[in-house]
Design a protein around this motif. Structure first.
Motif, short mmCIF file in Angstrom:
data_model
loop_
_atom_site.label_atom_id
_atom_site.label_comp_id
_atom_site.label_asym_id
_atom_site.label_seq_id
_atom_site.Cartn_x
_atom_site.Cartn_y
_atom_site.Cartn_z
N UNK A 73 -1.25 3.24 16.98
CA UNK A 73 0.13 3.35 16.48
C UNK A 73 0.49 2.15 15.62
N UNK A 74 0.05 0.95 16.07
CA UNK A 74 0.32 -0.26 15.28
C UNK A 74 -0.36 -0.17 13.92
N UNK A 75 -1.62 0.27 13.89
CA UNK A 75 -2.34 0.39 12.62
C UNK A 75 -1.68 1.42 11.70
N UNK A 76 -1.23 2.53 12.29
CA UNK A 76 -0.55 3.54 11.46
C UNK A 76 0.73 2.97 10.87
N UNK A 77 1.46 2.21 11.67
CA UNK A 77 2.68 1.57 11.16
C UNK A 77 2.37 0.58 10.05
N UNK A 78 1.30 -0.23 10.26
CA UNK A 78 0.92 -1.20 9.23
C UNK A 78 0.51 -0.50 7.93
N UNK A 79 -0.19 0.63 8.07
CA UNK A 79 -0.58 1.37 6.87
C UNK A 79 0.64 1.88 6.12
N UNK A 80 1.57 2.49 6.82
CA UNK A 80 2.77 3.00 6.17
C UNK A 80 3.59 1.86 5.58
N UNK A 81 3.73 0.80 6.35
CA UNK A 81 4.50 -0.35 5.86
C UNK A 81 3.82 -0.99 4.65
N UNK A 82 2.50 -1.05 4.69
CA UNK A 82 1.77 -1.64 3.57
C UNK A 82 1.90 -0.82 2.30
N UNK A 83 1.85 0.51 2.44
CA UNK A 83 1.96 1.36 1.26
C UNK A 83 3.36 1.31 0.65
N UNK A 84 4.37 1.46 1.49
CA UNK A 84 5.75 1.44 0.98
C UNK A 84 6.12 0.06 0.47
N UNK A 85 5.87 -0.95 1.33
CA UNK A 85 6.20 -2.32 0.90
C UNK A 85 5.39 -2.75 -0.29
N UNK A 87 4.18 -0.88 -2.65
CA UNK A 87 4.65 -0.18 -3.86
C UNK A 87 5.87 -0.88 -4.47
N UNK A 88 6.84 -1.21 -3.66
CA UNK A 88 8.03 -1.89 -4.18
C UNK A 88 7.72 -3.33 -4.59
N UNK A 89 6.87 -4.01 -3.82
CA UNK A 89 6.52 -5.38 -4.17
C UNK A 89 5.75 -5.43 -5.49
N UNK A 90 4.81 -4.50 -5.68
CA UNK A 90 4.06 -4.45 -6.94
C UNK A 90 4.98 -4.12 -8.11
N UNK A 91 5.93 -3.21 -7.89
CA UNK A 91 6.88 -2.89 -8.96
C UNK A 91 7.71 -4.09 -9.35
N UNK A 92 8.14 -4.88 -8.35
CA UNK A 92 8.92 -6.07 -8.65
C UNK A 92 8.10 -7.11 -9.39
N UNK A 93 6.85 -7.28 -8.96
CA UNK A 93 5.99 -8.27 -9.61
C UNK A 93 5.62 -7.86 -11.03
N UNK A 94 5.50 -6.56 -11.29
CA UNK A 94 5.07 -6.08 -12.61
C UNK A 94 6.23 -5.79 -13.54
N UNK A 95 7.47 -5.99 -13.08
CA UNK A 95 8.63 -5.73 -13.95
C UNK A 95 8.59 -6.55 -15.24
N UNK A 96 8.24 -7.85 -15.20
CA UNK A 96 8.14 -8.60 -16.47
C UNK A 96 7.12 -8.00 -17.42
N UNK A 97 6.00 -7.52 -16.86
CA UNK A 97 4.98 -6.91 -17.72
C UNK A 97 5.51 -5.64 -18.38
N UNK A 98 6.37 -4.92 -17.69
CA UNK A 98 6.98 -3.73 -18.28
C UNK A 98 7.85 -4.09 -19.48
N UNK A 99 8.61 -5.19 -19.35
CA UNK A 99 9.44 -5.64 -20.47
C UNK A 99 8.58 -6.06 -21.66
#
Length: 377
Positions: A73-85, A87-99
């Motif tokens: 259960x912990x691993x499943x939670x980490x996987x879901x948290x890793x994918x969602x988190x 995705x948003x973290x990568x989007x925030x980090x790559x926002x300057x590159x988008x500009x």
């Protein structure tokens, strides 16, 4: 360049983040499991049904039965948290590159006025954005300069052609007109058009940097330019003085000779009506060689001096003297200097006239040998 579609960087960063988080979770749970196994006996010391109430550790079989589902259960939670988190973290980090990408696409359509202007403290993305903005500034200035140059060149080339057409029309409509006068004027107009065309070709050649580099001594080029222009200087009552040290540089001998000749010629033309002086000096600094050409003449406005290197710019004196040239003398000097990674400085003299200084990278340390001043005229 055509490329096959691939996985986005944002998705790659998301998967990498989630994978790392899963690996860290597995290692952590593995460490916990190994730690627990060290203190769990193979068989229960008491009745297994009462171990959980009396504080006695369960046997390993019971521990695995309890631990495994919770670890999954912990691993499943980490996987879901890793994918969602991730995705948003990568989007925030790559926002300057988008500009930056958006600004690049605008630049490819010809819109050079847009800038990234990425806010915040310095990091790799902001350094890239600042470098891109600097490139756009230079590119926009270069394009504007080329457009002005093309417009001026078209105007300058159209003028002799229009004059030639007018002279030919006069000769055709008025057979009694002196043919020799028409021929002489056509010859003068044609010679000016040829000079302008050659100057344009030289300017384009220097801007492209398509020349062979070799070791050149600026002091010898200064002497050659002075000797070549000596009859012209004597005719105008101007004295040329050369002095200085050996000044070794790397570049095109033909272009650097053209640079020196243009400077000396301008110094002769834009001088006092009589008893003028042109001084040509070369020297060596720790990291550069210097060519200086200065002349006597009228006092010049510093604002006017700063515009003299623009193509087809002519001062009032040049127009009055009858030696209008083609308006590319100092523009060619500036272009040749840039092509040789040098700097050009124009400074009005307090007593009248102008001082032009060209600095080029030195080829090697040189002690310098003196050359006594030798009036050339």
């Amino acid at each position: 360049m055509h490329r096959a579609p691939g996985t986005s960087v944002r998705l790659k960063l998301t998967l990498s983040y989630a994978g790392f988080l899963m690996l860290a979770g597995v290692l952590l749970l593995g460490a916990v499991w190994v730690f627990l196994l060290r203190y769990v006996p193979d068989r229960a010391l008491l009745d297994p049904a009462r171990t959980s109430f009396n504080g006695v550790f369960p046997v390993r079989s019971n521990l695995l039965h309890v631990f495994a589902p919770r670890a999954a259960a912990v691993l499943a939670f980490l996987l879901l948290f890793g994918l969602v988190g991730g995705w948003f973290l990568a989007g925030h980090m790559l926002a300057p590159l988008t500009r930056i990408t958006h600004a690049t696409r605008l630049a490819t359509t010809g819109s050079l006025s847009h800038r990234v202007r990425l806010p915040g403290r310095g990091d790799e993305f902001r350094e890239l954005a600042d470098a891109f903005d600097t490139m756009l500034d230079r590119l926009e200035a270069h394009v504007a300069e080329q457009r002005r140059f093309a417009a001026n060149a078209s105007h300058e080339l159209r003028t002799p052609l229009a004059v030639s057409k007018a002279l030919l029309d006069v000769a055709r409509t008025d057979p009694a007109h002196d043919a020799r006068e028409v021929i002489d004027r056509l010859h003068a107009v044609n010679a000016r058009a040829i000079d302008l065309t050659e100057a344009l070709l030289l300017l384009g050649r220097a801007e492209r940097g398509s020349f062979t580099r070799e070791r050149v001594d600026l002091s010898l080029l200064a002497e050659e330019a002075a000797e070549t222009l000596l009859p012209f200087a004597e005719k105008r009552g101007v004295t040329i003085e050369t002095s200085g040290d050996v000044a070794p540089a790397i570049g095109s001998r033909a272009l650097l000779l053209q640079l020196t000749t243009n400077l000396v010629h301008n110094a002769i033309v834009h001088n006092l009506p009589e008893q003028g002086t042109v001084r040509v000096d070369t020297g060596v600094r720790p990291d550069a060689v210097v060519l200086t050409v200065e002349n006597t003449g009228e006092r010049l406005d510093p604002e006017l001096v700063s515009t003299l290197t623009e193509p087809f710019h002519r001062g009032t004196e040049r127009v009055r003297t009858g030696h209008a040239g083609v308006g590319l003398g100092l523009a060619i000097v500036a272009t040749i200097t840039r092509a040789h990674d040098g700097t050009l400085v124009l400074t009005p003299r307090l007593e009248g006239g102008i001082r032009v200084t060209v600095e080029l990278p030195a080829t090697f340390p040189h002690a310098g040998r003196g050359r006594p001043a030798s009036p050339a005229g």
